[in-house]
Motif scaffolding. Sequence first.
Motif, mmCIF file in Angstrom:
data_model
loop_
_atom_site.group_PDB
_atom_site.id
_atom_site.type_symbol
_atom_site.label_atom_id
_atom_site.label_comp_id
_atom_site.label_asym_id
_atom_site.label_seq_id
_atom_site.Cartn_x
_atom_site.Cartn_y
_atom_site.Cartn_z
ATOM 1 N N UNK A 147 0.835 -1.210 0.000
ATOM 2 C CA UNK A 147 0.000 0.000 0.000
ATOM 3 C C UNK A 147 0.866 1.255 0.000
ATOM 4 N N UNK A 148 1.929 1.248 0.812
ATOM 5 C CA UNK A 148 2.851 2.388 0.817
ATOM 6 C C UNK A 148 3.522 2.553 -0.540
ATOM 7 N N UNK A 149 3.940 1.434 -1.144
ATOM 8 C CA UNK A 149 4.601 1.498 -2.447
ATOM 9 C C UNK A 149 3.653 2.036 -3.511
ATOM 10 N N UNK A 150 2.396 1.604 -3.473
ATOM 11 C CA UNK A 150 1.411 2.083 -4.442
ATOM 12 C C UNK A 150 1.144 3.579 -4.252
ATOM 13 N N UNK A 151 1.085 4.012 -3.009
ATOM 14 C CA UNK A 151 0.857 5.438 -2.740
ATOM 15 C C UNK A 151 2.030 6.272 -3.249
ATOM 16 N N UNK A 152 3.250 5.795 -3.036
ATOM 17 C CA UNK A 152 4.432 6.513 -3.539
ATOM 18 C C UNK A 152 4.404 6.596 -5.055
ATOM 19 N N UNK A 153 4.020 5.500 -5.712
ATOM 20 C CA UNK A 153 3.971 5.494 -7.176
ATOM 21 C C UNK A 153 2.882 6.429 -7.681
ATOM 22 N N UNK A 154 1.725 6.445 -7.013
ATOM 23 C CA UNK A 154 0.648 7.352 -7.406
ATOM 24 C C UNK A 154 1.093 8.805 -7.298
ATOM 25 N N UNK A 155 1.858 9.127 -6.234
ATOM 26 C CA UNK A 155 2.382 10.487 -6.093
ATOM 27 C C UNK A 155 3.391 10.794 -7.183
ATOM 28 N N UNK A 156 4.237 9.805 -7.495
ATOM 29 C CA UNK A 156 5.246 10.008 -8.542
ATOM 30 C C UNK A 156 4.583 10.276 -9.889
ATOM 31 N N UNK A 157 3.496 9.547 -10.177
ATOM 32 C CA UNK A 157 2.814 9.717 -11.464
ATOM 33 C C UNK A 157 1.789 10.838 -11.436
ATOM 34 N N UNK A 158 1.617 11.454 -10.266
ATOM 35 C CA UNK A 158 0.650 12.548 -10.094
ATOM 36 C C UNK A 158 -0.732 12.125 -10.568
ATOM 37 N N UNK A 159 -1.176 10.968 -10.055
ATOM 38 C CA UNK A 159 -2.455 10.424 -10.498
ATOM 39 C C UNK A 159 -3.642 11.236 -9.996
ATOM 40 N N UNK A 160 -3.395 12.164 -9.080
ATOM 41 C CA UNK A 160 -4.498 13.007 -8.625
ATOM 42 C C UNK A 160 -4.764 14.147 -9.590
ATOM 43 N N UNK A 161 -3.909 14.299 -10.576
ATOM 44 C CA UNK A 161 -4.068 15.397 -11.527
ATOM 45 C C UNK A 161 -4.203 14.848 -12.939
ATOM 46 N N UNK A 162 -4.854 15.610 -13.787
ATOM 47 C CA UNK A 162 -4.887 15.265 -15.196
ATOM 48 C C UNK A 162 -5.638 13.976 -15.464
ATOM 49 N N UNK A 163 -5.313 13.348 -16.585
ATOM 50 C CA UNK A 163 -5.986 12.149 -17.046
ATOM 51 C C UNK A 163 -5.273 10.917 -16.507
ATOM 52 N N UNK A 164 -5.948 10.188 -15.634
ATOM 53 C CA UNK A 164 -5.333 9.044 -14.979
ATOM 54 C C UNK A 164 -4.941 7.980 -15.983
#
Length: 450
Positions: A147-164
């Motif tokens: 879960x921590x690794x997935x959260x870090x990757x989501x932050x790296x890819x900026x999945x909260x912004x733009x087109x997922x």
Amino acid sequence: MADTNLLAGPALRRLRKRESLTQAAMASILGISPSYLNLIERNQRPLSARVLVQVIERFDFDPRSIREDEAIGGLDGMVRRLSDKRFADLGIDREEVQELLAAAPQIAAAFARLYDTGGGERVILEDTSAAVRRAIERWQNHFADLDHAAEDLADELRLSRGEISAALSERLREKHQLQVRILPAEVMPGQVHRLDLHARQLQLSEMLPGAARRFQIARQVGMLEMREGIETLVAGANLTSSEARNALREHIADYLAGALLLPYRRFLRACEATGYDLAVLQRRFAVSFDQVAERLTTLGRVGERGLPFFTATIDRAGRMTHFTAGGSGALYPLEGARWPAFIPYAAFERPGTVLTQAVTFGEGEAVPRHWFIITRTVDGDGVMCAGRRAVALGIEARFAGDLAHARGVSLDRDDAVPLGVPCGRCGRIECLTPAPARIASTLPRPRASS
């Protein structure tokens, strides 16, 4: 291992007999009195950390054998088996089961083995799914490192912004040389996704809606980038069949997809700010109802826990096809497909509408627990046999007071619908016309939500 209340009498007694030692001889080796050893073997005294260290050093003892009941699902596993309607007249309660496991774990294991294999192929297949469910429940469906690794990757890819979808697809292309390709339904009959390593493509059916497409792309990213962590978890589950290991692997892959699309801290903050309003969470994270529901069962991070939900899926034929306890402590409802008063059945009459219900149930528990249920139908993803189904999200009523979906719903236990209770008119649990005595004349008026 420093637990001073560790009761390990049966394991220590079998070790002594294996070594052909009298109590006096073993007590001398361990530096304790024979009377004290006798009390330990009878579970009248705990096994102290000092004595345990002596046992490990002197006899090459595997301390994992102390928790041998985990192989049969522990206390919950035995409670489920003994909740079988064939034993209903015996009045076996949870305390008696606990006493059996403490005093005679090998006899309990023998009963579990006989029970699990006594029904032929059907029981063996059910035992495979039960073994996977136990493995998931051991972690309470929260795999912290992944879960921590997935959260870090989501932050790296900026999945909260733009087109997922674009960000995830670009990750597949740049790091793994895989292209995402949408194919016509006739090219992928009976399938929604396919990994073609020869063509270096993740192929998705055109029948997949947007949220399901994003989920499949996130799933593939998670499987590729966290393969080692997945295999470590699967190996640590000690599952005996390849079918069970594959099923656990698939569950973890789905878990990772949810963790990427719904990063832990951002998702938990949104839950708390909105009162766990499912419609808002769906829109905010561009996911589906069932994806939000499943993610809510995973919020078990130490120091940052969410509310403890379980989720279940029921098909139109009334079969419970999926159940995740999460941190709720809910036991798998063996008779769950025989509860006509359960609100997910009403959901099929109002497809796409969120309905709520307060109920009591509890397989094998002396006092049924009080739950708050949120349910809605979701449609299949275009693959054969994946039709409409009802997803039920449950939480103990004592935690439901601040939920957006609980507004206007009575959380008084006296107003709850008792599931698994025989009909007051005909006496049958599976009665398709629930009597007024059971549910106050009709199903509770469903609360509709957009």
